[in-house]
Scaffold this active site. Structure first.
Site, PDB file in Angstrom:
ATOM      1  N   HIS A 237     -68.649 -40.403  46.567  1.00 22.31           N
ATOM      2  CA  HIS A 237     -69.244 -41.101  47.726  1.00 22.31           C
ATOM      3  C   HIS A 237     -68.300 -42.025  48.486  1.00 22.31           C
ATOM      4  CE1 HIS A 237     -69.632 -44.002  44.465  1.00 22.31           C
ATOM      5  NE2 HIS A 237     -70.735 -43.476  43.985  1.00 22.31           N
ATOM      6  N   ASP A 311     -75.788 -37.892  46.194  1.00 25.04           N
ATOM      7  CA  ASP A 311     -75.980 -39.091  45.348  1.00 25.04           C
ATOM      8  C   ASP A 311     -77.485 -39.401  45.246  1.00 25.04           C
ATOM      9  OD1 ASP A 311     -75.464 -41.162  43.635  1.00 25.04           O
ATOM     10  OD2 ASP A 311     -74.472 -42.448  45.102  1.00 25.04           O
TER      11      ASP A 311
HETATM   12  O1  DOR Z   1     -76.717 -46.212  44.791  1.00 22.31           O
HETATM   13  C1  DOR Z   1     -76.378 -45.901  43.655  1.00 22.31           C
HETATM   14  N1  DOR Z   1     -77.270 -45.487  42.741  1.00 22.31           N
HETATM   15  N2  DOR Z   1     -75.095 -45.971  43.357  1.00 22.31           N
HETATM   16  C2  DOR Z   1     -74.658 -45.806  42.113  1.00 22.31           C
HETATM   17  O2  DOR Z   1     -73.495 -45.913  41.904  1.00 22.31           O
HETATM   18  C3  DOR Z   1     -75.596 -45.551  41.006  1.00 22.31           C
HETATM   19  C4  DOR Z   1     -76.840 -44.945  41.501  1.00 22.31           C
HETATM   20  C5  DOR Z   1     -77.955 -44.999  40.510  1.00 22.31           C
HETATM   21  O3  DOR Z   1     -77.755 -44.616  39.357  1.00 22.31           O
HETATM   22  O4  DOR Z   1     -79.054 -45.397  40.886  1.00 22.31           O
HETATM   23 ZN    ZN Z   2     -71.619 -44.041  42.215  1.00 20.26          ZN
HETATM   24 ZN    ZN Z   3     -74.239 -41.722  41.873  1.00 21.35          ZN
END
Ligand code: DOR
Ligand code: ZN
Ligand code: ZN
Length: 432
Positions: A237, A311
């Site tokens: 990301h 993500d």
């Molecule tokens: O926005 C995020 N959510 N960034 C991360 O690095 C972890 C992820 C999560 O596991 O919820």
């Molecule tokens: Zn991440």
């Molecule tokens: Zn992630």
């Protein structure tokens, strides 16, 4: 007996028909041959899916999702995550290991892989942790995790803080031929508790900010370590102009560095955040400045950034409504990714359809050594049929995901997947 998908159209506008048999693509016809076959096959009594002139593409691949199983099944589980995937047109997803327990042991990695197979909707590929407990203190047993099905190593959710630890991780990953996939974040540069980028929005609301360099310092460090170790280093990301600049330089210098970007970092900046209390705009890395957004688009266009990922990070509604400081980071993405990219970049004429699809199919397959990503004889029969004309409004209440946390609710988008086939099985369909 297999299934023919007829009356399809490729991203390049050519007619296509294909036969899925025994899990593989047994035949692909294009152009006039596809048109001719369509009429003949329907008459000959084969099992036929009529794509009705819609786009027929390789199954989409998302190298970055969070399915939360084991441990946080109230947010998502492998079944609901898989349903969200196939509704979004994805036939392969790579799962991050920040579950509870984290995937730092062979048996937990194997269990996620097996659960994905048992659910049987999308191909669920687990990543294993770089460090035990994602605590950054001790490396996991990479060979054992690979043996159990890990396709790469990451401590996603947190950065690996020590350069020496990262260098040893890269050495070991390189020896096994697997990538290090990095969430880049230097904790010593974080303003404690910050939820948004260090920019106009944080200043306006008197909030501490997450600086660009907390990401980019790791990117720069790790590119040097990848150069020293020969590892395949994949940056998660990417969100800042500085990171893109460093990745570009790394590629120019011959380092094996690849990178991904999420739709939200291509479409939203911190200036779009409507309300600091709305947890649906909180993710890590955060929405950056408009200048960073422009830099992400340019980095996709010049090949600095290789692939699109979501993500996909589902959280419970209650958690997300706790207010900015206490809401967890993350937004869902599987069910909106393709329509967002299609509507905002293809329908606007900025990118071609093939350009977008390539970065969601062939490129991720090549980078991670996966068998899918192409519609050709002998490839896995992973196929997505997409209705490019249909316009729908994003309604989180209708998501198959347990997560409703998206900043895109209410957006009118085109390009909705209508049928998904994984390994020759129709795993989801709205056709007919
Ligand atoms: O926005 C995020 N959510 N960034 C991360 O690095 C972890 C992820 C999560 O596991 O919820
Ligand atoms: Zn991440
Ligand atoms: Zn992630």
């Amino acid at each position: 007996m297999g299934i023919w998908i007829i009356n399809g159209r490729t991203a390049e506008g050519e007619s296509i028909a294909l036969l899925a048999e025994n899990g593989l693509i047994a035949d692909v016809l294009r152009g006039a041959a596809a048109d001719e076959a369509a009429g003949r096959l329907a008459a000959a009594g084969h099992e036929v899916v009529d794509a009705g002139g819609r786009l027929v593409a390789p199954g989409l691949i998302d190298m970055h999702v969070h399915f939360r199983e084991p441990g946080f099944e109230y947010k998502e589980d492998i079944e609901t995550g898989s349903k969200a995937a196939v509704r979004g047109g994805f036939t392969t997803v790579a799962c991050m290991p920040n579950t509870r327990p984290v995937l730092d042991k062979a048996e937990t990695v194997a269990r996620v892989a097996q659960r994905g197979k048992d659910v049987g909707l999308a191909r669920v590929l687990p990543y294993g942790c770089i460090t035990i407990g994602e605590l950054g203190r001790e490396l996991t047993d990479f060979a054992a995790l690979k043996e159990a099905g890990a396709i790469g190593f990451t401590d996603d959710g947190v950065g690996v803080q020590e350069a020496g630890m990262m260098k040893e991780a890269m050495r070991r990953a390189a020896a096994l031929g697997l990538p290090i996939v990095a969430h880049c974040e230097d904790n010593s540069l974080l303003a404690g508790g910050a939820s948004f980028t260090d920019g106009a929005f944080a200043r306006k609301h008197g909030l501490p900010g997450i600086p660009n360099e907390s990401e980019a310092v790791h990117v720069g460090r790790d590119i040097l370590l990848a150069e020293a170790t020969g590892a395949h280093y994949h940056v998660c990301h990417v969100s800042t102009e500085q990171s893109a600049r460093l990745i570009r330089l790394g590629k120019q210098s011959g380092v094996r560095v690849t990178a991904e970007v999420c739709p939200h970092h291509l479409l939203l900046s911190d200036e779009d955040i409507p309300d600091p209390n709305d947890g649906n705009w909180k993710m890590n890395p955060p929405l950056r400045s408009p200048r960073d957004v422009e830099a992400m688009i340019a980095a996709v266009e010049d090949g600095t950034i290789d692939i699109f990922v979501t993500d996909h990070a589902p959280h419970g509604a209650e958690e997300k409504s706790r207010g900015i400081e206490r809401a967890p980071f993350g937004i869902v993405g599987l069910e909106t990714a393709f329509p967002l990219l299609y509507t905002k970049f293809v329908a606007t004429g900025r990118w071609s359809l093939s350009f977008v699809l390539e970065r969601m199919t062939r490129r991720p397959a090549e980078l991670f050594g996966l068998p899918g990503g192409r519609l050709e004889r002998g490839a896995p029969a992973d196929v997505t049929v997409i209705d490019l004309a249909e316009e729908r409004t994003v309604d989180p209440a209708k998501f198959a995901s347990k997560g409703r946390n998206t900043p895109f609710a209410g957006w009118k988008l085109r390009g909705w997947p209508v049928l998904t086939m994984t390994g020759g099985n129709i795993v989801w369909s709205e056709l007919n």
